[in-house]
Design a protein around this motif. Sequence first.
Motif, mmCIF file in Angstrom:
data_model
loop_
_atom_site.group_PDB
_atom_site.id
_atom_site.type_symbol
_atom_site.label_atom_id
_atom_site.label_comp_id
_atom_site.label_asym_id
_atom_site.label_seq_id
_atom_site.Cartn_x
_atom_site.Cartn_y
_atom_site.Cartn_z
ATOM 1 N N ARG A 15 1.713 5.987 -8.156
ATOM 2 C CA ARG A 15 2.841 6.524 -7.391
ATOM 3 C C ARG A 15 2.867 5.957 -5.976
ATOM 4 N N TYR A 58 1.392 9.620 -1.655
ATOM 5 C CA TYR A 58 1.675 10.693 -2.597
ATOM 6 C C TYR A 58 0.463 10.894 -3.479
ATOM 7 N N GLN A 67 4.608 2.683 -6.359
ATOM 8 C CA GLN A 67 5.994 2.853 -6.795
ATOM 9 C C GLN A 67 6.880 3.396 -5.689
ATOM 10 N N ASN A 68 6.314 4.164 -4.778
ATOM 11 C CA ASN A 68 7.100 4.800 -3.724
ATOM 12 C C ASN A 68 7.005 4.058 -2.401
ATOM 13 N N ASN A 69 6.933 2.747 -2.481
ATOM 14 C CA ASN A 69 6.895 1.908 -1.273
ATOM 15 C C ASN A 69 5.798 2.332 -0.304
#
Length: 95
Positions: free
Chosen positions: A47, A56, A50-52
């Motif tokens: 994550r 997280y 994936q979330n730049n």
Amino acid sequence: MKKIILTIALLCVSLLFTGCPSQQAWLTKQPPMYAKGFTDGCESAERFWQNNLADYKVVDPEAKNDPQYKEGWQYGYNKCYAEKETEIWMTRGRF
């Protein structure tokens, strides 16, 4: 020189996982809390990418103080983080 060192590092990492049992098979042999921590840590690393690069984290609130969970989480996070980072570097041709 930097390219040579990175290439050698990538080869060592790939050799490390050659001939190893699958991750799932390996996890089934670990204590349940360690396996849960590993899975959550790995998911957190995925994550993250994936979330730049947003920080997280997936953490089971009921297990976060368990030493086996913590150890598994850290190992899972580090392993999956490094694998994804290597994948990105290789995709971009920066080796």
